[in-house]
Design a protein around this motif. Sequence first.
Motif, PDB file in Angstrom:
ATOM      1  N   GLU A  84       0.842  -1.198   0.000  1.00 20.67           N
ATOM      2  CA  GLU A  84       0.000   0.000   0.000  1.00 20.67           C
ATOM      3  C   GLU A  84       0.884   1.258   0.000  1.00 20.67           C
ATOM      4  O   GLU A  84       0.629   2.217  -0.734  1.00 20.67           O
ATOM      5  CB  GLU A  84      -0.900  -0.025   1.238  1.00 20.67           C
ATOM      6  CG  GLU A  84      -2.003   0.975   1.193  1.00 20.67           C
ATOM      7  CD  GLU A  84      -2.810   1.031   2.488  1.00 20.67           C
ATOM      8  OE1 GLU A  84      -3.985   1.379   2.406  1.00 20.67           O
ATOM      9  OE2 GLU A  84      -2.261   0.743   3.573  1.00 20.67           O
ATOM     10  N   TYR A  87       2.501   1.847  -3.374  1.00 23.65           N
ATOM     11  CA  TYR A  87       1.537   2.454  -4.307  1.00 23.65           C
ATOM     12  C   TYR A  87       1.422   3.959  -4.022  1.00 23.65           C
ATOM     13  O   TYR A  87       1.438   4.782  -4.927  1.00 23.65           O
ATOM     14  CB  TYR A  87       0.173   1.764  -4.165  1.00 23.65           C
ATOM     15  CG  TYR A  87      -0.851   2.257  -5.172  1.00 23.65           C
ATOM     16  CD1 TYR A  87      -1.124   1.532  -6.322  1.00 23.65           C
ATOM     17  CD2 TYR A  87      -1.541   3.459  -4.967  1.00 23.65           C
ATOM     18  CE1 TYR A  87      -2.050   1.994  -7.260  1.00 23.65           C
ATOM     19  CE2 TYR A  87      -2.455   3.930  -5.895  1.00 23.65           C
ATOM     20  CZ  TYR A  87      -2.711   3.192  -7.034  1.00 23.65           C
ATOM     21  OH  TYR A  87      -3.618   3.657  -7.951  1.00 23.65           O
ATOM     22  N   LEU A  88       1.301   4.288  -2.731  1.00 22.78           N
ATOM     23  CA  LEU A  88       1.184   5.691  -2.319  1.00 22.78           C
ATOM     24  C   LEU A  88       2.386   6.502  -2.793  1.00 22.78           C
ATOM     25  O   LEU A  88       2.241   7.587  -3.366  1.00 22.78           O
ATOM     26  CB  LEU A  88       1.070   5.756  -0.786  1.00 22.78           C
ATOM     27  CG  LEU A  88       1.190   7.138  -0.147  1.00 22.78           C
ATOM     28  CD1 LEU A  88      -0.060   7.963  -0.428  1.00 22.78           C
ATOM     29  CD2 LEU A  88       1.420   7.031   1.364  1.00 22.78           C
ATOM     30  N   TYR A  91       2.374   6.612  -6.794  1.00 14.65           N
ATOM     31  CA  TYR A  91       1.280   7.270  -7.531  1.00 14.65           C
ATOM     32  C   TYR A  91       0.654   8.452  -6.799  1.00 14.65           C
ATOM     33  O   TYR A  91      -0.222   9.123  -7.333  1.00 14.65           O
ATOM     34  CB  TYR A  91       0.212   6.223  -7.910  1.00 14.65           C
ATOM     35  CG  TYR A  91       0.780   5.159  -8.832  1.00 14.65           C
ATOM     36  CD1 TYR A  91       1.160   5.480 -10.134  1.00 14.65           C
ATOM     37  CD2 TYR A  91       0.975   3.849  -8.393  1.00 14.65           C
ATOM     38  CE1 TYR A  91       1.713   4.523 -10.973  1.00 14.65           C
ATOM     39  CE2 TYR A  91       1.523   2.879  -9.233  1.00 14.65           C
ATOM     40  CZ  TYR A  91       1.887   3.229 -10.527  1.00 14.65           C
ATOM     41  OH  TYR A  91       2.438   2.294 -11.364  1.00 14.65           O
ATOM     42  N   GLU A  93      -1.375   8.791  -4.125  1.00 16.16           N
ATOM     43  CA  GLU A  93      -2.579   8.641  -3.288  1.00 16.16           C
ATOM     44  C   GLU A  93      -2.633   7.225  -2.727  1.00 16.16           C
ATOM     45  O   GLU A  93      -2.118   6.293  -3.357  1.00 16.16           O
ATOM     46  CB  GLU A  93      -3.851   8.855  -4.115  1.00 16.16           C
ATOM     47  CG  GLU A  93      -4.019  10.261  -4.682  1.00 16.16           C
ATOM     48  CD  GLU A  93      -4.158  11.355  -3.630  1.00 16.16           C
ATOM     49  OE1 GLU A  93      -4.570  11.036  -2.483  1.00 16.16           O
ATOM     50  OE2 GLU A  93      -3.853  12.514  -3.934  1.00 16.16           O
ATOM     51  N   PRO A  95      -4.207   3.735  -2.306  1.00 13.62           N
ATOM     52  CA  PRO A  95      -5.040   3.033  -3.294  1.00 13.62           C
ATOM     53  C   PRO A  95      -6.408   2.660  -2.740  1.00 13.62           C
ATOM     54  O   PRO A  95      -6.567   2.449  -1.529  1.00 13.62           O
ATOM     55  CB  PRO A  95      -4.225   1.764  -3.568  1.00 13.62           C
ATOM     56  CG  PRO A  95      -3.425   1.546  -2.320  1.00 13.62           C
ATOM     57  CD  PRO A  95      -3.141   2.896  -1.750  1.00 13.62           C
ATOM     58  N   THR A  96      -7.401   2.563  -3.619  1.00 15.25           N
ATOM     59  CA  THR A  96      -8.689   1.969  -3.235  1.00 15.25           C
ATOM     60  C   THR A  96      -8.470   0.452  -3.160  1.00 15.25           C
ATOM     61  O   THR A  96      -7.418  -0.054  -3.576  1.00 15.25           O
ATOM     62  CB  THR A  96      -9.756   2.244  -4.312  1.00 15.25           C
ATOM     63  OG1 THR A  96      -9.291   1.636  -5.541  1.00 15.25           O
ATOM     64  CG2 THR A  96      -9.979   3.729  -4.531  1.00 15.25           C
ATOM     65  N   GLU A  98      -9.728  -1.832  -5.007  1.00 17.84           N
ATOM     66  CA  GLU A  98      -9.514  -2.378  -6.361  1.00 17.84           C
ATOM     67  C   GLU A  98      -8.111  -2.033  -6.856  1.00 17.84           C
ATOM     68  O   GLU A  98      -7.421  -2.874  -7.433  1.00 17.84           O
ATOM     69  CB  GLU A  98     -10.537  -1.808  -7.372  1.00 17.84           C
ATOM     70  CG  GLU A  98     -11.978  -2.240  -7.145  1.00 17.84           C
ATOM     71  CD  GLU A  98     -12.632  -1.523  -5.966  1.00 17.84           C
ATOM     72  OE1 GLU A  98     -12.248  -0.374  -5.661  1.00 17.84           O
ATOM     73  OE2 GLU A  98     -13.523  -2.117  -5.327  1.00 17.84           O
ATOM     74  N   GLN A  99      -7.704  -0.785  -6.634  1.00 20.32           N
ATOM     75  CA  GLN A  99      -6.374  -0.376  -7.115  1.00 20.32           C
ATOM     76  C   GLN A  99      -5.275  -1.196  -6.438  1.00 20.32           C
ATOM     77  O   GLN A  99      -4.311  -1.620  -7.074  1.00 20.32           O
ATOM     78  CB  GLN A  99      -6.145   1.113  -6.825  1.00 20.32           C
ATOM     79  CG  GLN A  99      -6.896   2.027  -7.780  1.00 20.32           C
ATOM     80  CD  GLN A  99      -6.901   3.470  -7.293  1.00 20.32           C
ATOM     81  OE1 GLN A  99      -6.847   3.744  -6.087  1.00 20.32           O
ATOM     82  NE2 GLN A  99      -6.993   4.394  -8.228  1.00 20.32           N
ATOM     83  N   LEU A 100      -5.457  -1.433  -5.128  1.00 22.25           N
ATOM     84  CA  LEU A 100      -4.437  -2.194  -4.404  1.00 22.25           C
ATOM     85  C   LEU A 100      -4.391  -3.643  -4.895  1.00 22.25           C
ATOM     86  O   LEU A 100      -3.307  -4.200  -5.122  1.00 22.25           O
ATOM     87  CB  LEU A 100      -4.700  -2.145  -2.892  1.00 22.25           C
ATOM     88  CG  LEU A 100      -3.658  -2.857  -2.029  1.00 22.25           C
ATOM     89  CD1 LEU A 100      -2.269  -2.245  -2.231  1.00 22.25           C
ATOM     90  CD2 LEU A 100      -4.023  -2.797  -0.543  1.00 22.25           C
ATOM     91  N   PHE A 103      -2.633  -3.714  -8.194  1.00 22.18           N
ATOM     92  CA  PHE A 103      -1.194  -3.474  -8.012  1.00 22.18           C
ATOM     93  C   PHE A 103      -0.518  -4.724  -7.458  1.00 22.18           C
ATOM     94  O   PHE A 103       0.522  -5.165  -7.961  1.00 22.18           O
ATOM     95  CB  PHE A 103      -1.020  -2.277  -7.069  1.00 22.18           C
ATOM     96  CG  PHE A 103       0.410  -1.851  -6.847  1.00 22.18           C
ATOM     97  CD1 PHE A 103       1.194  -1.400  -7.909  1.00 22.18           C
ATOM     98  CD2 PHE A 103       0.975  -1.884  -5.571  1.00 22.18           C
ATOM     99  CE1 PHE A 103       2.514  -0.990  -7.700  1.00 22.18           C
ATOM    100  CE2 PHE A 103       2.288  -1.478  -5.353  1.00 22.18           C
ATOM    101  CZ  PHE A 103       3.054  -1.026  -6.421  1.00 22.18           C
ATOM    102  N   THR A 159       4.235   1.633 -15.855  1.00 24.27           N
ATOM    103  CA  THR A 159       3.770   0.745 -14.782  1.00 24.27           C
ATOM    104  C   THR A 159       4.431  -0.642 -14.855  1.00 24.27           C
ATOM    105  O   THR A 159       4.712  -1.237 -13.822  1.00 24.27           O
ATOM    106  CB  THR A 159       2.234   0.582 -14.814  1.00 24.27           C
ATOM    107  OG1 THR A 159       1.849   0.085 -16.096  1.00 24.27           O
ATOM    108  CG2 THR A 159       1.519   1.886 -14.537  1.00 24.27           C
TER     109      THR A 159
END
Length: 428
Positions: A84, A87-88, A91, A93, A95-96, A98-100, A103, A159
């Motif tokens: 997490e 990702y932060l 990108y 922010e 992640p939600t 789904e985004q996590l 990823f 990515t």
Amino acid sequence: MSDKATLKYQDKEIELDAITGTEEETGLDITQLRAKTGLITLDPGYANTGSCTSDITFIDGEKGILRYRGYAIEELAEKSTFMETAYLVLYGELPTTEQLALFEKQISDESYLHYGMKGHFEGFPDKAPPMAVLSAMLNVLSCYNTDLLTTATEGPKFTVPAAKIISKVRAIAAWAYRTSQGKPFMPPRPDLSYSGNFLHLMFSQTFDMYEPHPDVERALDLFLILHADHEQNCSTSTVRMVGSSHASMFSAVSAGVGALWGPLHGGANCEVIKMLTKIHEEGIKPRDFVEKAKDKNSPEKLMGFGHRVYKSFDPRAKILKGQVDAVLKALNISDPLLDIAYELEEMARSEEYFIERNLYPNVDFYSGILLRAIGIPVNMFTVLFAIGRMPGWIANWREMHVQSLRISRPRQIYTGATLRDYTPMEQR
Ligand code: CMC
């Protein structure tokens, strides 16, 4: 109050804009200095030089504050996972769900190394330092991904290499370790967490799968979170420097590994353990060691103390100190090196020498003890730091390209010989 400064030198004068960041840090913009006055600035070690503006990490060295993308390190350490946080940092922010999930899947799908890389590992001697292997193999990775050697900051061209590096760095590190041990490579287990998979790659045997203790897995994840970024330090500046020539992400992070390796930077986590072991095994009194560290004629330093930016407690060291205790208790381990570390810290924090120079424990002071407790060999400590730092290096590489920064090319004040005639050999 004016937001300009005036610089006067002989008959020249220039107004410099003051640039203020979101946390009220202010710097003078000297980008026009040479063009308008012929002057440059001199700042060896760049202690007073801002090389960029950045949205990624904020440090207040006086107050001991560290934040990634605005989130306090203490909160991320308590509530987040390395994935997490990565990702932060990358990108911008959190992640939600789904985004996590996406990823994590992307990272998981990239856990394998191309089998052709096996031959490269076999070419290294048994005693090859793992940081040298890591740096070399990150460049080798680029040879298997020649379609990804771009400066893209969006879409799959960004990515995919980012996920490949963050994921495969674990297998590279573990394969380097296993090569040095003469052990066969383990295939990754995508069902495990990022940290769990790394521990498996390191320690599983063909017929004896390593099942990490949840406290060990969490401790490693925490270690990685604490190392995910740290603004413009030596290795991150190296990544930006190399990336500024439009070299690929692979070669930029490979160079970052080289910079991190040094004992004044990431290599300090190994040096701390070597220092504590020496004190323990040779029966040196901590008081005598501290005296040596203060003595300018002695080569000893108190490794794991001091920092270019922190002039109070490194917040990462505070978190780690608490964790070391908890992990040792959970695993029912007692480590005599921890007692020595406490003693050194207590002494150093009451000695005038350390107080007046603002020398506090840094992240490396307790991280080695934590890594030792979870079974990581000492020569892999700095490699673990590099694994944790990958999201930060890649985020900085990306930001530099998003901002279309110019190639990094500092100047110098030349102090060598002035023009002289070539001397023929017989007259030298
Ligand atoms: N032990 C004894 N004296 C020290 C130490 C130390 N660990 N660190 C700094 N000093 C003294 C130094 O001799 C100097 O004294 P004086 O003013 O009398 O000449 C003064 O403190 C200022 O030190 P500096 O070397 O000018 O500071 P710097 O900002 O150039 O270097 C440092 C920072 C981290 C390289 C240095 O403190 C050091 O070598 N520490 C030990 C290595 C270490 O733990 N490195 C890990 C850093 S944190 C992880 C990372 O991000 O890489």
